[in-house]
Design a protein around this motif. Structure first.
Motif, mmCIF file in Angstrom:
data_model
loop_
_atom_site.group_PDB
_atom_site.id
_atom_site.type_symbol
_atom_site.label_atom_id
_atom_site.label_comp_id
_atom_site.label_asym_id
_atom_site.label_seq_id
_atom_site.Cartn_x
_atom_site.Cartn_y
_atom_site.Cartn_z
ATOM 1 N N SER A 1 31.556 29.635 33.436
ATOM 2 C CA SER A 1 31.472 31.351 32.667
ATOM 3 C C SER A 1 32.361 32.059 33.466
ATOM 4 N N LEU A 2 33.261 32.869 32.348
ATOM 5 C CA LEU A 2 33.992 34.110 33.193
ATOM 6 C C LEU A 2 32.839 34.930 34.004
ATOM 7 N N GLY B 1 31.587 37.416 39.079
ATOM 8 C CA GLY B 1 30.536 37.694 39.942
ATOM 9 C C GLY B 1 30.855 37.537 41.436
ATOM 10 N N LEU B 2 31.941 36.556 41.811
ATOM 11 C CA LEU B 2 32.393 36.276 43.049
ATOM 12 C C LEU B 2 33.367 37.327 43.690
ATOM 13 N N GLY B 3 34.004 38.021 42.851
ATOM 14 C CA GLY B 3 34.878 38.992 43.087
ATOM 15 C C GLY B 3 36.363 38.516 43.272
ATOM 16 N N VAL C 1 41.007 31.327 46.046
ATOM 17 C CA VAL C 1 40.856 29.968 45.315
ATOM 18 C C VAL C 1 42.514 29.970 44.879
ATOM 19 N N VAL C 2 43.307 30.903 44.091
ATOM 20 C CA VAL C 2 44.280 30.862 43.568
ATOM 21 C C VAL C 2 45.430 30.436 44.763
ATOM 22 N N ALA C 3 45.113 30.986 46.055
ATOM 23 C CA ALA C 3 46.201 31.011 47.046
ATOM 24 C C ALA C 3 46.066 29.181 47.620
ATOM 25 N N LEU D 1 30.398 27.460 42.274
ATOM 26 C CA LEU D 1 31.126 28.422 41.405
ATOM 27 C C LEU D 1 32.624 28.451 41.848
ATOM 28 N N VAL D 2 32.687 28.505 43.226
ATOM 29 C CA VAL D 2 34.224 28.434 43.694
ATOM 30 C C VAL D 2 34.776 27.106 43.166
#
Length: 391
Positions: free
Chosen positions: A134-135, A140-142, A149-151, A266-267
């Motif tokens: 869910s978006l 919510g994780l910031g 995560v993208v890095a 979540l991550v």
């Protein structure tokens, strides 16, 4: 022009046979006596029309093998909860392809159905995987965690891809291994292989390597929890950012408690969300390569099949994420979808595991193992630094 030339040649050959046929061939409809002539029991095998049902029933043995493999994987997970069902399914698939007495059927009559499971069921499972994300959970994780995560994904993907090519691994193995390590293990490998047109052996080898390393993470990472100075929440995020498969993340993070498990999932699902843009990028690259190849082969009239810019199952994945974000899906439906997703992915991974040929894997084992170890160090090291910087 090639098709026209072939038609003309075939017509000329047919006319020559008609002109040179014997009278007894003419009386039997152009067939020599006794060769494929109709009998009292019906037309000969050569004259019988092909039964369409055979094209569908040939998949049944392999699908039955996959169903048995899923049941066994579920039983293994129930007996040993630390072993995720998806990991067990891959291992059982590899075993089935090498156990005497079974391997002949798996690689023979079961091959079409297992290949179908490894491709089609994988797509459906990936679509249902979107219902886990869910978006609202991501936000919510910031933004700091999202950037981390993208890095991690970018560094792991391009680092593994570069190293795999430097090591001289065959075919699409560098691409597939990089995808599996950076996104979500075997599921990501299956998704990317769909648009890249990868060789089945490359897919199977990559799945075997990523599954093996992810399984080792279940045992190794909990041992590093306290020596690395991580609290429970940090350990959960580290597991979610560095372990490959969702089931392996759950098995690793649960050792630190429910709070760590929640952050880990979540991550991990944020990494899963990056599957869609990665697959789209690979599809664009594949279209460019095939367009260039078609121009180079224009004189021969050959052209490759153009993969879609965004595959349908990726659109389905994004639609599932959007649907989950609305909050309209009842909890019972989400739970049922999760069970269905696990069963479908287990069947698909059993099929992919059955395509692993260990002798071939051993021949490139040194280079593949080196790439797996280095990629593991990269993803674990980058995610560890990212967790420390964002918490």
């Amino acid at each position: 022009m090639a098709l026209l030339g072939s038609h003309t040649k075939n017509s000329h050959t047919k006319n020559s046979r008609t002109k040179g046929s014997r009278p007894d061939e003419a009386r039997t409809g152009g067939r020599p006596p006794g060769a494929g002539a109709p009998s009292a029991t019906g037309p000969s095998a050569a004259d019988r029309p092909r039964q369409p049902a055979g094209k569908s029933t040939r998949n049944l043995p392999g699908l039955a093998f996959a169903a048995v493999g899923v049941a066994l994987a579920w039983a293994v997970h129930r007996l040993v909860p630390a072993v995720p069902m998806l990991t067990a399914a891959v291992v059982l698939g590899i075993a089935a392809a090498h156990v005497p007495g079974i391997r002949a059927r798996v690689r023979g009559a079961g091959k079409p159905g297992l290949t179908l499971a490894g491709k089609r069921l994988m797509r459906v499972g990936i679509v249902l995987l979107g219902l886990k994300l869910s978006l609202d959970d991501v936000l919510g994780l910031g933004w700091a965690t999202a950037a981390m995560v993208v890095a991690v994904v970018v560094a792991t993907f391009f680092g593994t891809l570069w190293l795999g090519r430097r090591l001289g691994l065959r075919g699409d193995q560098p691409l597939l291994i990089a995808t599996g390590y950076s996104i979500c293990g075997a599921s990501a490998i299956g998704a990317v292989s769909e648009v890249s047109g990868s060789d089945e052996e490359d897919v199977a080898t990559s799945v075997a390597l990523v599954t093996l390393c992810g399984t080792l993470a279940i045992a190794v990472l909990p041992l590093l929890h306290h020596p690395l100075g991580l609290d429970d929440a940090q350990f959960g995020r580290w597991a979610g950012a560095s372990v490959h498969d969702v089931g392996q993340v759950v098995a690793t993070a649960q050792t630190a408690g429910s709070a760590a498990l929640g952050d880990a999932v979540l991550v991990k699902l944020m990494r899963v969300a990056l599957l869609a843009p990665l697959v789209a990028a690979v599809a664009v690259s594949a279209r460019h390569r095939r367009r260039s190849g078609g121009q180079a082969a224009g004189a021969s009239g050959t052209s490759g099949k153009r993969p879609p810019l965004v595959p349908l199952f990726v659109v389905g994945f994004l639609a599932a994420v959007a649907l989950r974000t609305t909050g309209w899906v009842p909890g019972s439906c989400l739970e049922a979808a999760q069970h269905a997703q696990e069963l479908l992915l287990a069947a698909a991974l059993f099929g992919l595991g059955s395509a692993v040929h260990l002798p071939s894997l051993v021949r490139t084992g040194g280079r593949v193992a080196a790439l797996g170890l280095c990629s593991w160090v990269v993803v674990a090291g980058v995610s560890y630094g990212g967790v420390l910087l964002t918490t």
